[in-house]
Scaffold this active site. Sequence first.
Site, short mmCIF file in Angstrom:
data_model
loop_
_atom_site.label_atom_id
_atom_site.label_comp_id
_atom_site.label_asym_id
_atom_site.label_seq_id
_atom_site.Cartn_x
_atom_site.Cartn_y
_atom_site.Cartn_z
N PRO A 76 0.77 -1.31 -0.05
CA PRO A 76 0.09 -0.01 -0.21
C PRO A 76 0.53 1.53 -0.50
O PRO A 76 1.62 0.86 0.94
CB PRO A 76 -0.63 -0.33 1.67
CG PRO A 76 -0.47 -1.58 1.51
CD PRO A 76 0.36 -2.13 1.25
N GLU A 77 0.82 2.26 -1.54
CA GLU A 77 1.52 3.40 -0.72
C GLU A 77 0.50 4.38 -0.41
O GLU A 77 -0.64 3.94 0.31
CB GLU A 77 1.73 3.23 -2.53
CG GLU A 77 3.14 2.45 -2.93
CD GLU A 77 4.38 3.37 -3.78
OE1 GLU A 77 4.35 4.29 -3.44
OE2 GLU A 77 4.62 2.99 -4.39
#
Length: 295
Positions: A2-3
């Site tokens: 997840p960014e």
Amino acid sequence: MPELPEVETVRRQLAPVLEGARLSFVKTNRANLRYPFPLNLRHRLQGRHISRISRRAKYLLIVLDDDTVMISHLGMSGSWRIEETEEVAAESLHLTKSSRHDHLTLDMVREGRVIRAIYNDPRRFGFILLSNMTEIDNHPMLKNLGVEPLGNALCAPYLFQRLRHKKTSLKAALLDQRLIAGLGNIYVCEALWRARFSPWLATNQLVCDTTSAQKALLRLVSAIRAVLMEALEAGGSTLRDYAHIDGSSGYFQHAFDVYGREGLPCRMCTTPILRTLQAGRSTFYCPTCQSPDKI
Ligand SMILES: [Zn+2]
């Protein structure tokens, strides 16, 4: 992994459900994730109200009414999901089957509703830590972080000051969390393509002349903001091992312009996109739009 847009999307989904809720029961299903769960986790959390959920870089900060902060990092595959019922009995929370990768559950009561927030993480690179609001900026995980890419502190003068004496590639500089916090490989590739900078451009070359540097850095800042804002509007990107907190099968597939598009035509000039490795990370770029002699 997840960014930042995914983490911000999680924050926006958790906040309206969890803020104001009272933590009635906290349960861990194992001793550790990437790091051990804090020994006093249950003691510090149970009985407290959640004041707000904020974010610093890719860290979710769950702030309690006594200023305790639960830091949640999603690692490679972490996700939060919510189960909710109007029944007051906590035993009634069997809405979905618990998974063997559910490592932490927070039971809450809010306006007569029973809410359960569940942290799931198959690969267990995520972690949960505790801190306090008065010390949060000096927490070892947070103290060296640079500016938030969506905040006003990221601006051309800031980058000029920080980059003028550096000799690294622009890509390496943008991935440096001490410069900009929470910007990862995908969005660095996207921003460089959007701003038409070569990933190999040396930072001191970019800022060697004050007048041209100002224009170039403005272009870079607006490209960084644009790619992140578009991903946020799309609800974050769809990545492996990742799911919405409501249990739906994943994020809306955000259309990247360059990342993951090796061999496909550049959306600006139709030249095939190339992929290479830079410091062990994939770089996707257009050799025409992002030619090294263009600034
Ligand atoms: Zn191109």
